[in-house]
Structures are given as structure tokens and as C-alpha cells.
Design an enzyme around this catalytic site. Structure first.
Site, short mmCIF file in Angstrom:
data_model
loop_
_atom_site.label_atom_id
_atom_site.label_comp_id
_atom_site.label_asym_id
_atom_site.label_seq_id
_atom_site.Cartn_x
_atom_site.Cartn_y
_atom_site.Cartn_z
N GLN A 54 50.94 33.47 30.98
CA GLN A 54 50.25 34.68 30.82
C GLN A 54 49.78 35.16 29.29
OE1 GLN A 54 47.97 37.17 30.90
NE2 GLN A 54 48.84 37.96 32.91
N SER A 70 45.48 54.07 42.62
CA SER A 70 44.18 53.47 43.12
C SER A 70 44.42 52.41 44.29
CB SER A 70 43.35 52.83 42.07
OG SER A 70 42.26 52.09 42.77
N GLN A 78 40.29 43.57 44.70
CA GLN A 78 40.25 42.24 44.20
C GLN A 78 41.32 41.22 44.37
OE1 GLN A 78 39.07 41.96 40.31
NE2 GLN A 78 38.77 39.81 40.30
N GLU A 96 48.01 39.72 37.14
CA GLU A 96 49.43 40.41 37.14
C GLU A 96 49.47 41.87 37.29
OE1 GLU A 96 53.31 39.97 34.36
OE2 GLU A 96 51.89 38.39 34.23
N ARG A 133 38.48 38.88 29.94
CA ARG A 133 38.72 40.16 30.20
C ARG A 133 38.33 41.06 28.99
NH1 ARG A 133 41.79 41.44 34.63
NH2 ARG A 133 42.21 43.17 33.84
#
Length: 301
Positions: A54, A70, A78, A96, A133
Site C-alpha cells: 500500500q 456512510s 464500491q 483499505e 486517486r
């Protein structure tokens, strides 16, 4: 809530298939492997480990709590992506934050796409996906590019094709890694932009880099002002002479800063640039002091 329940229910038949030791799928050629590709599968969170490849090294706790809230209301919209390691054992490739947020609210399962990949493929998938991202800082992106070059043995040209970026863009990011580690940390913490970093790269002496870094913070220098400072240095001026003179704080602001300091019980500092923009600095001595200030600002005290 009905949508969330339906979403979470996807792939439960496949989940049962995966938990059957008689049908352990280890490669794309194994029986029933085709049933996994392109399908969402419900996996136990406890069966998933985080990805050592990562590129993100820090996760904002407040942002995670918001995501968790949320997910509590809407479910995981997703799916995450994992790779299969062993029987009922998986490793994250991407997602993650969703994984952490789901654990935070006590979920037991999470929707996931399963990939069958070796370490090199997993590293490449994780890095390439995360590079796309929007919320990675410039240094995280630079480190990801460097890892793809070093560990996947890609050239800058090949990397350009993999991530869909111009070779010059990749080269500019990689050059940021030549900056002093303190300057890199400043960029990661949001004190400097990539534009500031690109200007500082032209200064080879790391001590001078740090002096300019201090001037940028102290005087709220823009990228253009930083570039001019660097140019003046290269023409032989000292840092002190090359740096723009600090803008004096207007009288009305000085009074407001004093009142602000008294209200917060902390010595507030204000830096103002020529255009009138600036930074408000509120120091704190500990986590407890930070929480005290936060409550005052939010009107909880």
C-alpha cells in the site's frame, strides 16, 4: 437501507463455494475459478489482511469515521479488490479505507472482487490503482512511481504507459525525492505545494533548501515568489536579501490576533502575504491541548 441490504447480500453463494476446502481455488485454471472473475463476493473481514505494498502511509481518522458513518447507512457501495493467498485467506489490493471503516463499525463481511495475482502483480495493481486517486500527496505519488521503477523494473516510458501520464510529469514527480526529507515532510503535511517543491529542486545545497523552506512558511510565499527567490539566489544573492520582506500586520489585525489569543488561551500567530492572503497558526502543546482548542473553536465550551 433496502439498497444497502441488497448490496451486502451479493455473492453469498460464491462465498460458500470459497469456504469449501474441496473447491479451494488457487489459480485461474482451477475448477470454478471462472465463477469468481467479474463477480462480487461477500468475504469475511477477518479473512483479509492489509496490503504491505500500500503506497498510502497515513489515514485521516476523522475521514475514516465519516466514511464509516456512510457505510453504516448505505453499505459498501464500491467493492474492495483482494488477491487470494490461501484457503479462505486474502490480501487487499485496493480499498483499505473502506476495509478499515467497515471494521470500525463492526461489520463482519465486505463485498470484494477476487484477483489471483503473485506479489509482483499485486504490487503493480496496488500502486497503479492508488496513483489514480485524487487525494494522494505529491510525495506519496513520487514514492509509488519510484517503487514501480525499482521493484517492477519499469522504465519511465513503460511507467508512462501503465499510469497514463506523460513521461515529463513522471520525471517531475521523481525529482521531488531529491528534496531534503524535511521539505518532503512539509509537502506531505500540506505546508508546501508541488510547485514550491519543483522550485526548490533547483537548489542542490540541502541547507539552503531548508532556509528557503523556513522563509516560505514564515512569509506565506506563493510559488511565484518562491521561484523568484530561487532565481535571485542563483544570481548570487543571499537568502536574506533574496527573500521578500515580511508584510507588516495591519493594526486592526494585530488587535484581532491579540483578542483571538486571549480567547483561545494560546499565542496565535498570523502571517500575511502582499496580496492579503495568509496563514493563521494556533500552536498546541499536547493532544489534550489540541482537543481543548478544538472544543473552543467548535463552540462546545
Amino acid at each position: 437501507m433496502a439498497k444497502a441490504t441488497k448490496k451486502q447480500a451479493l455473492g453469498r453463494g460464491l462465498s460458500a463455494l470459497l469456504k469449501d476446502p474441496q473447491n479451494d481455488i488457487k489459480s485461474a485454471e482451477d475448477k470454478n475459478a471462472d465463477k469468481l472473475v467479474g463477480h462480487i463476493v461477500e468475504l469475511d473481514l477477518d479473512a483479509i489482511e492489509v496490503n504491505p505494498f500500500q503506497p498510502r502511509t497515513s489515514f485521516n481518522e476523522e475521514s475514516l469515521r465519516e466514511l464509516a458513518s456512510s457505510i453504516r447507512e448505505l453499505g459498501v457501495i464500491q467493492p474492495i479488490t483482494v488477491r487470494k493467498l490461501d484457503y479462505n485467506k486474502y490480501q487487499l489490493v485496493s480499498g483499505e479505507r473502506r476495509f478499515r471503516a467497515s471494521k470500525l463499525i463492526g461489520l463482519e463481511t465486505i463485498p470484494a472482487y477476487i484477483r489471483i495475482a503473485n506479489d509482483q502483480e499485486s504490487l503493480e495493481m496496488a500502486l497503479v490503482e492508488n496513483i489514480q486517486r485524487q487525494d494522494l500527496d505529491p510525495i506519496e505519488i513520487s514514492l509509488s512511481y519510484q517503487r514501480l521503477i525499482d521493484e517492477i523494473n519499469l522504465t519511465q516510458e513503460q511507467l508512462s504507459e501503465r499510469v497514463g501520464k506523460n513521461r515529463s510529469t513522471i520525471a517531475n514527480y521523481l525529482r521531488l525525492l531529491k528534496l531534503d526529507p524535511i521539505v518532503q515532510t512539509g509537502m506531505r503535511d500540506g505546508f508546501l505545494s508541488m510547485g514550491h517543491g519543483r522550485a526548490l529542486i533547483n537548489i542542490e545545497d540541502t541547507q539552503v533548501q531548508l532556509e528557503i523552506y523556513e522563509k516560505i512558511l514564515a512569509n506565506s510565499l506563493s510559488v511565484r515568489e518562491t521561484e523568484k527567490l530561487v532565481k535571485n539566489l542563483q544570481e548570487g544573492q543571499s537568502v536574506e536579501k533574496a527573500a521578500p520582506k515580511p508584510v507588516a500586520l495591519p493594526k486592526n489585525l494585530r488587535k484581532s490576533v491579540k483578542e483571538f489569543s486571549e480567547y483561545l488561551g494560546a499565542k496565535v500567530d498570523v502571517k500575511v502575504a502582499k496580496k492579503g492572503n495568509g496563514r493563521l497558526i494556533i500552536p498546541f502543546s499536547s493532544e489534550e491541548d489540541f482537543n481543548r482548542l478544538k472544543k473552543i473553536i467548535q463552540g462546545e465550551d
